[in-house]
Design a protein around this motif. Structure first.
Motif, PDB file in Angstrom:
ATOM      1  N   ALA A 354       0.828  -1.211   0.000  1.00  0.00           N
ATOM      2  CA  ALA A 354       0.000   0.000   0.000  1.00  0.00           C
ATOM      3  C   ALA A 354       0.861   1.260   0.000  1.00  0.00           C
ATOM      4  N   VAL A 355       1.908   1.250   0.818  1.00  0.00           N
ATOM      5  CA  VAL A 355       2.812   2.403   0.871  1.00  0.00           C
ATOM      6  C   VAL A 355       3.486   2.603  -0.484  1.00  0.00           C
ATOM      7  N   ALA A 356       3.973   1.526  -1.076  1.00  0.00           N
ATOM      8  CA  ALA A 356       4.663   1.616  -2.367  1.00  0.00           C
ATOM      9  C   ALA A 356       3.727   2.121  -3.457  1.00  0.00           C
ATOM     10  N   LYS A 357       2.482   1.665  -3.430  1.00  0.00           N
ATOM     11  CA  LYS A 357       1.513   2.114  -4.431  1.00  0.00           C
ATOM     12  C   LYS A 357       1.287   3.624  -4.329  1.00  0.00           C
ATOM     13  N   ALA A 358       1.162   4.125  -3.118  1.00  0.00           N
ATOM     14  CA  ALA A 358       0.973   5.558  -2.918  1.00  0.00           C
ATOM     15  C   ALA A 358       2.217   6.336  -3.334  1.00  0.00           C
ATOM     16  N   GLU A 359       3.399   5.772  -3.109  1.00  0.00           N
ATOM     17  CA  GLU A 359       4.638   6.449  -3.496  1.00  0.00           C
ATOM     18  C   GLU A 359       4.779   6.517  -5.020  1.00  0.00           C
ATOM     19  N   ILE A 360       4.395   5.465  -5.713  1.00  0.00           N
ATOM     20  CA  ILE A 360       4.404   5.498  -7.178  1.00  0.00           C
ATOM     21  C   ILE A 360       3.421   6.549  -7.671  1.00  0.00           C
ATOM     22  N   GLY A 361       2.258   6.614  -7.023  1.00  0.00           N
ATOM     23  CA  GLY A 361       1.276   7.637  -7.370  1.00  0.00           C
ATOM     24  C   GLY A 361       1.807   9.044  -7.147  1.00  0.00           C
ATOM     25  N   ALA A 362       2.626   9.228  -6.108  1.00  0.00           N
ATOM     26  CA  ALA A 362       3.202  10.545  -5.824  1.00  0.00           C
ATOM     27  C   ALA A 362       4.202  10.979  -6.878  1.00  0.00           C
ATOM     28  N   ASP A 363       4.656  10.045  -7.707  1.00  0.00           N
ATOM     29  CA  ASP A 363       5.492  10.380  -8.862  1.00  0.00           C
ATOM     30  C   ASP A 363       4.639  10.631 -10.101  1.00  0.00           C
ATOM     31  N   GLY A 364       3.304  10.676  -9.931  1.00  0.00           N
ATOM     32  CA  GLY A 364       2.405  10.965 -11.041  1.00  0.00           C
ATOM     33  C   GLY A 364       2.094   9.770 -11.917  1.00  0.00           C
ATOM     34  N   VAL A 365       2.387   8.576 -11.414  1.00  0.00           N
ATOM     35  CA  VAL A 365       2.163   7.350 -12.178  1.00  0.00           C
ATOM     36  C   VAL A 365       1.248   6.443 -11.372  1.00  0.00           C
ATOM     37  N   GLY A 366       0.065   6.117 -11.909  1.00  0.00           N
ATOM     38  CA  GLY A 366      -0.879   5.271 -11.196  1.00  0.00           C
ATOM     39  C   GLY A 366      -0.729   3.813 -11.594  1.00  0.00           C
ATOM     40  N   CYS A 367      -0.861   2.914 -10.634  1.00  0.00           N
ATOM     41  CA  CYS A 367      -0.809   1.478 -10.937  1.00  0.00           C
ATOM     42  C   CYS A 367      -1.723   0.725  -9.982  1.00  0.00           C
ATOM     43  N   GLU A 368      -2.074  -0.495 -10.347  1.00  0.00           N
ATOM     44  CA  GLU A 368      -2.884  -1.315  -9.446  1.00  0.00           C
ATOM     45  C   GLU A 368      -1.977  -1.905  -8.357  1.00  0.00           C
ATOM     46  N   PRO A 369      -2.557  -2.393  -7.249  1.00  0.00           N
ATOM     47  CA  PRO A 369      -1.744  -2.862  -6.121  1.00  0.00           C
ATOM     48  C   PRO A 369      -0.695  -3.906  -6.495  1.00  0.00           C
ATOM     49  N   ALA A 370      -1.042  -4.845  -7.374  1.00  0.00           N
ATOM     50  CA  ALA A 370      -0.089  -5.897  -7.720  1.00  0.00           C
ATOM     51  C   ALA A 370       1.184  -5.340  -8.334  1.00  0.00           C
TER      52      ALA A 370
END
Length: 459
Positions: A354-370
């Motif tokens: 969950a933390v990693a997913k939010a961090e990727i999102g903070a770089d402006g790139v969205g992805c699913e949890p997997a």
């Protein structure tokens, strides 16, 4: 209705199909794509290719580059553009394309700092037509189903495979059967297979139970199996590695990190890297590492508890639904690639995902949890010293964020309930990454106060 085309001729113009275990060359494919001699999985081989690097590699690079300027359907596909290294169709008009591939390679500067590496990139396969990497394999496999005159195609799925198969079947004028586990699939994915017209059956079981049921169906009905046991699927999926190398100017990264579910993807990527080295396209290999969720970690346990000799299925439980698989079909292929490239296998917790997913999102790139297991796993690999700070790393993001928007919304609102972790513990671990919506009175002063508070938090 009885079986139709149980055995299908597979002698291709430029390839053969072999068993990965006993290496038997198959004269015909059974409906479940298993070796008739030992029941292991099959793979496509190209016996006429040179045994070692040759001048062919530079010729291929030039040819692939030239095709990028073409508007022909096969050339605008990020898969069929590399058809020189794919199993050849008897008739290229059988190819069904939605312009798959052609996915971006992003820099992730914030994630790089979080992981402890100097430079980090992500190949976002979630930018494919149906939102996941499955499209690259589906375009090839479904072309062979059309070549063999099948009217129906089928898959068991946690969501992404079903969406991809249904789209390509619809595009090719074919009919599709989707078998999914009830209550264990993201609605964003289920909505796709429905919209693309698939007969969608939710079974009261898990993914592995769906696989068992589907294996019975394909023996009793003329329907073409499109799960990753289909060797043509992996041929299409391998093109993501070739496209990645092209985007990197044919410079091989030190590490490629891949999510681990049914384990066909890292098998396909590794096959591509090995083939590109064999053809002289590149002169070395990246280390390919697989990351699994702790609640769905059969390959991790196989390696760390049994030395890679035996895989014992697990009862998979993770909110990263795309990798919620307890008995992965391609585990031997996966291990072979990990060993050949010097990679490793790691596992990560639900909070780390969950933390990693939010961090990727903070770089402006969205992805699913997997997809986010890759960043979470990379952090562990850096801490252990397996990945050095100055080494180049590429994360393979396999699915789009909108595949599972419920996860993202519940996470940021603090409503996400995760398996094997107390809710209050999870919320504490993930608090810095959550960005819940702020409910305010409808006036500018209230909004300005929120702006000022946000400025102070980031001061």
């Amino acid at each position: 209705m009885g079986l139709a085309q149980t055995n299908r001729p597979i002698t291709g113009k430029n390839y053969i199909v072999r068993c990965i275990a006993c290496r038997t060359a198959c004269e015909a494919l059974t409906v479940d794509f298993r070796c008739a001699q030992c029941s292991d999985l099959l793979e496509v081989d190209f016996p006429e290719w040179p045994a070692s690097a040759s001048a062919e590699g530079h010729m291929l690079r030039d040819r692939w580059s030239q095709r990028r300027a073409s508007n022909l359907p096969l050339d605008t596909s990020g898969v069929w553009r590399f058809r020189d290294v794919l199993p050849e169709l008897n008739d290229w008009s059988h190819a069904i394309t939605l312009r798959e591939g052609n996915t971006p390679l992003y820099d992730l500067p914030r994630c790089a700092r979080s992981a402890g590496v100097e430079h980090l990139q992500a190949k976002h396969q979630g930018m494919n037509p149906t939102g996941s990497f499955k499209d690259t394999g589906m375009t090839v496999a479904i072309a062979f189903s059309r070549q063999n005159n099948f009217q129906w195609v089928a898959c068991a799925s946690t969501g992404n495979t079903s969406a991809s198969m249904a789209a390509y079947a619809a595009r090719g004028g074919m009919r599709s059967l989707v078998v999914i586990p009830e209550g264990k699939i993201a609605w964003g994915k289920l909505s796709q297979s429905l919209d693309y017209g698939a007969l969608t059956c939710q079974l009261r079981t898990d993914f592995d139970g769906c696989v068992r049921v589907l294996n019975d169906i394909i023996r009793r009905y003329p329907i073409y199996l499109l799960n990753s046991v289909n060797p043509y699927r992996l041929e299409g999926q391998k093109t993501a590695a070739i496209e990645l190398l092209e985007q990197l100017g044919w410079q091989v990264p030190h590490h490629v990190v891949v999510p681990g579910g049914n384990l066909g993807n890292n098998s396909a990527l590794g096959k591509a890297f090995l083939e590109m080295k064999r053809l002289g396209v590149v002169d070395k290999l990246p280390k390919i590492s697989v990351i699994q969720a702790e609640g769905a970690n059969p390959l991790y346990r196989c390696v760390h508890e049994r030395g890679g000799r035996e895989l014992v299925p697990v009862d998979a439980e993770t909110l990263a639904t795309a990798i919620r698989i307890g008995n992965p079909a391609s585990w031997r292929k996966s291990l072979r690639v990990i060993e050949a490239t010097g990679g490793c296998v790691e596992q990560v917790s639900e909070a780390e995902i969950a933390v990693a997913k939010a961090e990727i999102g903070a770089d402006g790139v969205g992805c699913e949890p997997a997809s986010a297991v890759t960043l979470a796993g990379l952090k562990k690999l850096v801490r252990s010293g397996f990945v050095r700070r100055d080494e180049s790393v590429v994360l393979m993001l396999t699915g789009h964020m909108l595949k599972d928007p419920e996860y993202t919304i519940q996470f940021h609102r603090g409503d996400l309930s995760v398996p094997r972790t107390a809710d209050d513990e999870f919320r504490t671990l993930t608090a810095p990454q959550r960005k819940a919506p702020v409910v305010l009175e409808a006036n500018a002063d209230a909004v300005l106060r929120s702006l000022e508070a946000e400025e102070k938090r980031h001061a």
